[in-house]
Scaffold this active site. Structure first.
Site, PDB file in Angstrom:
ATOM      1  N   ARG A 119       0.838  -1.204   0.000  1.00  0.00           N
ATOM      2  CA  ARG A 119       0.000   0.000   0.000  1.00  0.00           C
ATOM      3  C   ARG A 119       0.871   1.251   0.000  1.00  0.00           C
ATOM      4  O   ARG A 119       0.564   2.247  -0.648  1.00  0.00           O
ATOM      5  CB  ARG A 119      -0.910   0.003   1.229  1.00  0.00           C
ATOM      6  CG  ARG A 119      -1.909  -1.141   1.260  1.00  0.00           C
ATOM      7  CD  ARG A 119      -2.715  -1.096   2.540  1.00  0.00           C
ATOM      8  NE  ARG A 119      -3.644  -2.196   2.681  1.00  0.00           N
ATOM      9  CZ  ARG A 119      -3.329  -3.352   3.263  1.00  0.00           C
ATOM     10  NH1 ARG A 119      -2.111  -3.562   3.732  1.00  0.00           N
ATOM     11  NH2 ARG A 119      -4.247  -4.306   3.372  1.00  0.00           N
ATOM     12  N   ASP A 179      -9.391  -4.708   8.521  1.00  0.00           N
ATOM     13  CA  ASP A 179      -8.540  -5.718   9.162  1.00  0.00           C
ATOM     14  C   ASP A 179      -9.288  -6.325  10.353  1.00  0.00           C
ATOM     15  O   ASP A 179      -9.244  -7.541  10.573  1.00  0.00           O
ATOM     16  CB  ASP A 179      -7.231  -5.093   9.686  1.00  0.00           C
ATOM     17  CG  ASP A 179      -6.572  -4.184   8.672  1.00  0.00           C
ATOM     18  OD1 ASP A 179      -5.432  -4.438   8.280  1.00  0.00           O
ATOM     19  OD2 ASP A 179      -7.226  -3.206   8.261  1.00  0.00           O
ATOM     20  N   ARG A 182     -11.927  -8.703   9.195  1.00  0.00           N
ATOM     21  CA  ARG A 182     -11.321  -9.981   8.772  1.00  0.00           C
ATOM     22  C   ARG A 182     -10.885 -10.801   9.989  1.00  0.00           C
ATOM     23  O   ARG A 182     -11.073 -12.019  10.042  1.00  0.00           O
ATOM     24  CB  ARG A 182     -10.094  -9.702   7.884  1.00  0.00           C
ATOM     25  CG  ARG A 182     -10.458  -9.169   6.518  1.00  0.00           C
ATOM     26  CD  ARG A 182      -9.233  -8.709   5.743  1.00  0.00           C
ATOM     27  NE  ARG A 182      -9.571  -8.363   4.377  1.00  0.00           N
ATOM     28  CZ  ARG A 182      -8.961  -7.417   3.665  1.00  0.00           C
ATOM     29  NH1 ARG A 182      -7.971  -6.711   4.188  1.00  0.00           N
ATOM     30  NH2 ARG A 182      -9.340  -7.180   2.421  1.00  0.00           N
ATOM     31  N   HIS A 206      -3.158   0.467   8.714  1.00  0.00           N
ATOM     32  CA  HIS A 206      -3.842  -0.480   7.818  1.00  0.00           C
ATOM     33  C   HIS A 206      -2.751  -1.008   6.884  1.00  0.00           C
ATOM     34  O   HIS A 206      -2.532  -0.496   5.799  1.00  0.00           O
ATOM     35  CB  HIS A 206      -4.946   0.233   7.028  1.00  0.00           C
ATOM     36  CG  HIS A 206      -5.571  -0.637   5.960  1.00  0.00           C
ATOM     37  ND1 HIS A 206      -6.093  -1.885   6.208  1.00  0.00           N
ATOM     38  CD2 HIS A 206      -5.738  -0.436   4.624  1.00  0.00           C
ATOM     39  CE1 HIS A 206      -6.560  -2.405   5.096  1.00  0.00           C
ATOM     40  NE2 HIS A 206      -6.342  -1.554   4.111  1.00  0.00           N
TER      41      HIS A 206
HETATM   42  N1  LIG Z   1      -8.700   1.283   2.871  1.00  0.00           N
HETATM   43  C1  LIG Z   1      -9.032   0.057   2.492  1.00  0.00           C
HETATM   44  O1  LIG Z   1      -9.349  -0.794   3.338  1.00  0.00           O
HETATM   45  C2  LIG Z   1      -9.027  -0.263   1.043  1.00  0.00           C
HETATM   46  C3  LIG Z   1      -8.540   0.641   0.155  1.00  0.00           C
HETATM   47  N2  LIG Z   1      -8.534   0.368  -1.177  1.00  0.00           N
HETATM   48  C4  LIG Z   1      -7.985   1.403  -2.038  1.00  0.00           C
HETATM   49  O2  LIG Z   1      -9.036   2.089  -2.712  1.00  0.00           O
HETATM   50  C5  LIG Z   1      -8.510   2.728  -3.883  1.00  0.00           C
HETATM   51  C6  LIG Z   1      -9.417   2.434  -5.077  1.00  0.00           C
HETATM   52  O3  LIG Z   1      -9.334   1.077  -5.421  1.00  0.00           O
HETATM   53  P1  LIG Z   1     -10.205   0.492  -6.646  1.00  0.00           P
HETATM   54  O4  LIG Z   1     -11.568   1.026  -6.585  1.00  0.00           O
HETATM   55  O5  LIG Z   1      -9.979  -0.959  -6.657  1.00  0.00           O
HETATM   56  O6  LIG Z   1      -9.459   1.155  -7.885  1.00  0.00           O
HETATM   57  P2  LIG Z   1     -10.082   1.411  -9.324  1.00  0.00           P
HETATM   58  O7  LIG Z   1      -8.937   1.588 -10.253  1.00  0.00           O
HETATM   59  O8  LIG Z   1     -11.102   0.380  -9.641  1.00  0.00           O
HETATM   60  O9  LIG Z   1     -10.862   2.797  -9.150  1.00  0.00           O
HETATM   61  C7  LIG Z   1     -10.199   3.993  -8.904  1.00  0.00           C
HETATM   62  C8  LIG Z   1     -11.015   5.095  -9.530  1.00  0.00           C
HETATM   63  O10 LIG Z   1     -10.418   6.341  -9.227  1.00  0.00           O
HETATM   64  C9  LIG Z   1     -10.612   7.173 -10.349  1.00  0.00           C
HETATM   65  N3  LIG Z   1      -9.674   8.274 -10.347  1.00  0.00           N
HETATM   66  C10 LIG Z   1      -8.336   8.225 -10.548  1.00  0.00           C
HETATM   67  N4  LIG Z   1      -7.832   9.462 -10.496  1.00  0.00           N
HETATM   68  C11 LIG Z   1      -8.848  10.319 -10.263  1.00  0.00           C
HETATM   69  C12 LIG Z   1      -8.956  11.714 -10.111  1.00  0.00           C
HETATM   70  N5  LIG Z   1      -7.906  12.502 -10.196  1.00  0.00           N
HETATM   71  N6  LIG Z   1     -10.163  12.232  -9.883  1.00  0.00           N
HETATM   72  C13 LIG Z   1     -11.265  11.438  -9.778  1.00  0.00           C
HETATM   73  N7  LIG Z   1     -11.220  10.106  -9.934  1.00  0.00           N
HETATM   74  C14 LIG Z   1     -10.030   9.548 -10.170  1.00  0.00           C
HETATM   75  C15 LIG Z   1     -10.422   6.252 -11.549  1.00  0.00           C
HETATM   76  O11 LIG Z   1     -10.974   6.779 -12.727  1.00  0.00           O
HETATM   77  C16 LIG Z   1     -11.112   5.003 -11.063  1.00  0.00           C
HETATM   78  O12 LIG Z   1     -12.471   4.961 -11.461  1.00  0.00           O
HETATM   79  C17 LIG Z   1      -7.074   2.177  -4.029  1.00  0.00           C
HETATM   80  O13 LIG Z   1      -6.157   3.121  -3.513  1.00  0.00           O
HETATM   81  C18 LIG Z   1      -7.101   0.925  -3.174  1.00  0.00           C
HETATM   82  O14 LIG Z   1      -5.812   0.540  -2.738  1.00  0.00           O
HETATM   83  C19 LIG Z   1      -9.017  -0.807  -1.675  1.00  0.00           C
HETATM   84  C20 LIG Z   1      -9.552  -1.740  -0.822  1.00  0.00           C
HETATM   85  C21 LIG Z   1      -9.573  -1.569   0.615  1.00  0.00           C
HETATM   86  C1  LIG Z   2      -6.523  -3.349  -0.576  1.00  0.00           C
HETATM   87  C2  LIG Z   2      -6.630  -3.243   0.868  1.00  0.00           C
HETATM   88  O1  LIG Z   2      -6.169  -2.306   1.471  1.00  0.00           O
HETATM   89  C3  LIG Z   2      -7.274  -4.306   1.586  1.00  0.00           C
HETATM   90  O2  LIG Z   2      -8.077  -5.078   1.024  1.00  0.00           O
HETATM   91  O3  LIG Z   2      -7.012  -4.455   2.791  1.00  0.00           O
END
Ligand SMILES: NC(=O)C1=CN([C@@H]2O[C@H](COP(=O)(O)OP(=O)(O)OC[C@H]3O[C@@H](n4cnc5c(N)ncnc54)[C@H](O)[C@@H]3O)[C@@H](O)[C@H]2O)C=CC1
Ligand SMILES: CC(=O)C(=O)O
Length: 347
Positions: A119, A179, A182, A206
């Protein structure tokens, strides 16, 4: 976008509506609880769908740099509304004006990890994205509560707080909520009880330096540590090897990313529960990323997960938790690591 979605009704509406009803009062449209999801990718849409499926919000806005995706997702969700049983306003645009006056803005925009990335490898790319996204969000919703999902979410919560100028209680990183969920699920499988009957927290980053709080894991008040005083220690001292549960929590996102490319459903469900706690002032205790302000001896200016009360003002309180000395040491180290990363960021 609404014109495109309702073009036929927009043309016919005025005549038809006059035949169907008579106006008694001129209505002013005001949203009590608009939730905007910025970033309409896998996580953003899992969050949006959960918000609708769980009946949590009645005004949902989708914003993404890719306008067509917003419009496509908006239309697709709207076409399920006849079966939903409640009226929900759904909008979608790349223009942040559509998100005006949001009560909550969920930030999921940004890069996600590739299979071999951590991450923390995402910091550079996602800080650049937040520098353009957060000012737009605040311009149209200056009183919003921000929920930061974009990874590394503890660092990005600090970035969102700095750029937005919002008070710290209004910026919530999802942190170790996923976390912890899970963790509870995996313990519940070992014990043969429902996940929600297991009370257990993972705190800290995280990420790899997260801290399982074995000293407080309990079922109906019965602490596992009272039954196995060495729980969570190395396998020589803890023959049941409970530490493997934490190791699996840390490793499982990488496994899911290898299998399907991303994780989204678990975090989507969590985002909707956080929104529910805020919109309905539920004062639910969640481990989310906030500023510790001396909590357990952590004085670094970081965002890190600790148990917090979440309600209509965002994070209103931090719960005092009695950590064992090794747990306390581990979360202090986790905070120092996060601070070292923050020190490399130029805003
Ligand atoms: N905190 C957590 O527990 C989790 C965090 N994540 C994080 O969430 C984030 C998104 O993951 P996904 O949805 O799988 O990615 P994704 O690639 O499917 O979606 C990301 C979206 O952000 C948009 N985007 C990119 N730059 C942009 C901007 N400047 N302005 C507006 N929109 C913009 C893209 O067009 C895309 O639709 C990642 O950083 C991922 O690591 C994912 C799962 C769990
Ligand atoms: C991608 C991420 O941060 C998670 O699934 O925990």
């Amino acid at each position: 976008m609404a014109d495109c979605a309702n073009s036929e009704s927009a043309k016919r509406g005025p005549t038809f509506t006059k035949m169907i009803y008579k106006e008694l009062v001129s209505e002013t449209k005001q949203s009590a609880g608009r939730v905007t999801v910025v970033g309409v990718g896998a996580v953003g849409m899992a969050s949006a769908f959960s918000l609708l499926a769980m009946g949590i919000c009645n005004d949902l806005c989708l914003v993404d740099a890719r306008k067509e995706i917003c419009q496509g997702e908006q239309l697709d969700l709207m076409h399920g509304l006849a079966f939903y049983g409640k009226r929900v306003a759904i909008s979608g645009d790349s223009d942040y004006g559509a998100s005006a006056n949001s009560k909550i803005v969920v930030l999921t925009a940004g890069a996600r990890q590739a299979q071999d990335e951590s991450r923390l490898d995402l910091v550079g790319k996602n800080v650049t994205i937040f520098k353009s996204v957060v000012p737009q969000v605040i311009k149209y919703s200056p009183s919003a509560i921000l929920i930061v999902v974009t990874n590394p979410c503890d660092i990005m919560a600090w970035v969102a707080w700095k750029i937005s100028g919002l008070p710290k209680h209004k910026v919530i990183g999802t942190g170790t909520l996923l976390d912890s969920s899970r963790f509870r699920y995996m313990i519940s499988e070992r014990l043969g009880v429902a996940p929600h009957s297991v009370h257990a927290y993972i705190i800290g980053e995280h990420g790899d330096s997260s801290v399982p709080v074995w000293s407080s894991v309990n079922v109906a008040g019965t602490r596992l540590k009272d039954l196995t005083p060495t729980i969570g220690e190395n396998p020589e001292r803890d023959p049941e090897n409970w530490d493997q549960v934490h190791k699996t929590v840390v490793g499982v996102p990488h496994e899911i990313i290898k299998l399907k490319g991303f994780t989204n459903w678990g975090i989507g469900m969590m985002v909707s529960r956080l929104c529910e706690a805020i919109l309905r002032d539920q004062r639910t205790v969640y481990p989310v990323s906030t500023q510790p302000d001396g909590w357990s001896g952590i004085y670094d200016e970081v965002f890190i997960s600790i148990p917090c009360i979440v309600g209509s003002s965002g994070i209103s309180h931090i719960i005092n938790m009695n950590l064992d000395p090794p747990e306390q040491k581990a979360i202090q180290e986790s905070a120092r690591m996060l601070r070292r990363v923050i020190d490399t960021i130029k805003l």
